[in-house]
Design a protein around this motif. Structure first.
Motif, PDB file in Angstrom:
ATOM      1  N   PHE A  78      91.005 -17.901  83.764  1.00 32.57           N
ATOM      2  CA  PHE A  78      89.833 -18.550  84.350  1.00 32.57           C
ATOM      3  C   PHE A  78      90.253 -19.625  85.354  1.00 32.57           C
ATOM      4  CE2 PHE A  78      87.260 -17.165  80.526  1.00 32.57           C
ATOM      5  CZ  PHE A  78      86.420 -16.325  81.254  1.00 32.57           C
ATOM      6  N   MET A  79      91.292 -20.387  85.028  1.00 32.02           N
ATOM      7  CA  MET A  79      91.742 -21.435  85.950  1.00 32.02           C
ATOM      8  C   MET A  79      92.286 -20.829  87.237  1.00 32.02           C
ATOM      9  SD  MET A  79      90.878 -24.269  84.746  1.00 32.02           S
ATOM     10  CE  MET A  79      91.657 -25.230  86.040  1.00 32.02           C
ATOM     11  N   ASN A  80      92.960 -19.692  87.142  1.00 34.07           N
ATOM     12  CA  ASN A  80      93.428 -19.020  88.351  1.00 34.07           C
ATOM     13  C   ASN A  80      92.252 -18.568  89.203  1.00 34.07           C
ATOM     14  OD1 ASN A  80      96.137 -19.318  87.747  1.00 34.07           O
ATOM     15  ND2 ASN A  80      96.296 -17.351  86.672  1.00 34.07           N
ATOM     16  N   SER A  81      91.205 -18.092  88.529  1.00 29.72           N
ATOM     17  CA  SER A  81      90.006 -17.662  89.264  1.00 29.72           C
ATOM     18  C   SER A  81      89.360 -18.839  89.977  1.00 29.72           C
ATOM     19  CB  SER A  81      89.004 -17.009  88.308  1.00 29.72           C
ATOM     20  OG  SER A  81      89.537 -15.836  87.733  1.00 29.72           O
ATOM     21  N   ILE A  82      89.271 -19.959  89.276  1.00 27.93           N
ATOM     22  CA  ILE A  82      88.669 -21.157  89.873  1.00 27.93           C
ATOM     23  C   ILE A  82      89.509 -21.638  91.052  1.00 27.93           C
ATOM     24  CG2 ILE A  82      88.195 -23.613  89.468  1.00 27.93           C
ATOM     25  CD1 ILE A  82      87.343 -22.843  86.617  1.00 27.93           C
ATOM     26  N   GLY A  83      90.817 -21.669  90.866  1.00 28.58           N
ATOM     27  CA  GLY A  83      91.690 -22.167  91.916  1.00 28.58           C
ATOM     28  C   GLY A  83      91.727 -21.289  93.151  1.00 28.58           C
ATOM     29  N   SER A  84      91.537 -19.971  92.958  1.00 29.12           N
ATOM     30  CA  SER A  84      91.611 -19.054  94.095  1.00 29.12           C
ATOM     31  C   SER A  84      90.268 -18.869  94.794  1.00 29.12           C
ATOM     32  CB  SER A  84      92.126 -17.681  93.624  1.00 29.12           C
ATOM     33  OG  SER A  84      91.225 -17.112  92.680  1.00 29.12           O
ATOM     34  N   HIS A  85      89.219 -19.400  94.206  1.00 34.94           N
ATOM     35  CA  HIS A  85      87.882 -19.271  94.804  1.00 34.94           C
ATOM     36  C   HIS A  85      87.605 -20.541  95.599  1.00 34.94           C
ATOM     37  CE1 HIS A  85      83.475 -18.859  95.046  1.00 34.94           C
ATOM     38  NE2 HIS A  85      83.693 -17.559  94.854  1.00 34.94           N
ATOM     39  N   SER A  86      87.638 -20.438  96.924  1.00 32.72           N
ATOM     40  CA  SER A  86      87.603 -21.636  97.777  1.00 32.72           C
ATOM     41  C   SER A  86      86.338 -22.462  97.574  1.00 32.72           C
ATOM     42  CB  SER A  86      87.744 -21.231  99.248  1.00 32.72           C
ATOM     43  OG  SER A  86      86.694 -20.357  99.637  1.00 32.72           O
ATOM     44  N   THR A  87      85.198 -21.810  97.447  1.00 33.45           N
ATOM     45  CA  THR A  87      83.947 -22.560  97.281  1.00 33.45           C
ATOM     46  C   THR A  87      83.938 -23.318  95.961  1.00 33.45           C
ATOM     47  OG1 THR A  87      82.736 -20.933  98.603  1.00 33.45           O
ATOM     48  CG2 THR A  87      81.431 -22.396  97.190  1.00 33.45           C
TER      49      THR A  87
END
Length: 259
Positions: A78-87
Motif C-alpha cells: 500500500f505504501m508503494n502504491s501511495i508513493g507512486s501515485h503522484s496525486t
C-alpha cells in the motif's frame, strides 16, 4: 498510519490528527467496495464530501486514496502504491490537510481494501463587522487615490446596509431590489434616513482570500458601481456585511448626501 505519518515527518510536516469519525467514513466506504464484484471495485464510491459532512466533520476540502492488495506484505504494498501515485503523494504532503481517517477491510475473495481519507479544516467564518470596517476603509483609500473626499461613517446607514445584506443571505439572492419589491430608496425611507441624494453598491463573493479587495475591484470594474464609489457628492456612508453558512460574503454600501 504510522508509515503515512513517517512520510510527513520526513518532509517536515506536522502529524495528521486521526479522527474516529473519519475512520468510520473510510470503513463504511471500504466495506461497501469489498462487497462488490472485483470487476466493479475501481468504479465510483460516491461523493466523499457528502460522507464527510454527514459524519459531522467541518471540512473545506477532502481527498480519498483507495487501494486494493492481495496476498502478503500488505502495508509495504500500500505504501508503494501511495508513493507512486503522484496525486496521492501531493495531497499526503499538503500541509493544509491536517485530519485523517484510515480503514482496512478484507473481502471474502481474498482482496484487501484500504481507504485513506484526508480533510482540510474549514476556516472560521469571517467577522462581518470586521469586514465592514475593512471594506469601508478600502473604499475611502480608493476615493483618496482618485482625488475624492473621505466618506464619514454614518451609523444609521450601517443598519440599513447590514439588513439588506442579511436579507440577501437569508433569501438567497443578490440585487438592489428585494423579492418584496423594495428598493434602496424604500429602505432609507423605512429607516427614517433623509438623503438629498443616495446610491447603493452591492457585491457577492465566495472563496477569495481577500474578499474586501475583491469587492473593491469588482466595484471599480463596473461603471455604475465605480461612479457611486467615486461620486464627490456623497459625504456619508456605511457598509453592511453578511456571511452565509456556505461562506458566501455579501457586501452592501449605502452612500448619502444628508438633507
Amino acid at each position: 498510519m504510522e508509515r503515512v505519518q513517517g512520510l510527513r515527518q520526513k518532509n517536515d510536516l506536522p502529524a495528521l490528527t486521526r479522527m474516529e469519525s473519519l475512520d468510520a467514513v473510510a470503513a463504511a466506504r471500504a466495506t461497501a467496495v469489498a462487497k462488490k464484484d472485483h470487476s466493479m471495485r475501481m468504479r465510483g464510491r460516491g461523493a466523499l464530501s457528502a460522507a464527510v459532512r454527514e459524519a459531522g466533520v467541518a471540512a473545506s476540502r477532502s481527498y480519498e486514496f483507495f487501494g486494493m492488495r492481495r496476498g502478503q506484505d500488505l502495508v509495504p504494498g500500500f505504501m508503494n502504491s501511495i508513493g507512486s501515485h503522484s496525486t496521492t503523494r501531493k495531497n499526503l504532503l499538503d500541509p493544509e490537510f491536517v485530519r485523517a481517517g484510515l480503514a482496512v477491510v478484507a473481502a471474502e475473495d481474498g482482496w484487501t481494501m484500504l481507504i485513506l481519507v484526508l480533510v482540510q479544516d474549514r476556516p472560521a467564518p469571517p467577522d462581518p463587522k470586521e469586514l465592514e470596517q475593512r471594506a469601508f476603509k478600502a473604499v475611502n483609500e480608493t476615493r483618496k487615490a482618485h482625488g475624492v473626499g473621505k466618506l464619514r461613517w454614518w451609523k444609521p446607514l450601517n443598519g440599513t446596509s447590514r439588513k439588506h445584506s442579511e436579507e440577501m443571505a437569508r433569501l438567497g439572492y443578490v440585487g438592489h431590489d428585494s423579492p418584496s419589491g423594495t428598493d434602496p430608496g424604500d429602505r432609507l425611507r423605512y429607516d427614517g434616513i433623509p438623503c438629498r441624494a443616495y446610491a447603493e453598491n452591492i457585491q457577492s463573493s465566495y472563496g477569495y482570500l481577500d474578499p474586501v479587495q475583491r469587492a473593491v475591484d469588482d466595484w471599480l470594474a463596473s461603471p455604475g458601481h465605480r461612479e457611486n464609489m467615486l461620486d464627490p457628492r456623497y459625504t456619508h456612508s456605511a457598509m453592511g456585511v453578511a456571511v452565509t453558512e456556505k461562506g458566501q460574503i455579501l457586501f452592501t454600501q449605502m452612500f448619502c448626501l444628508p438633507m
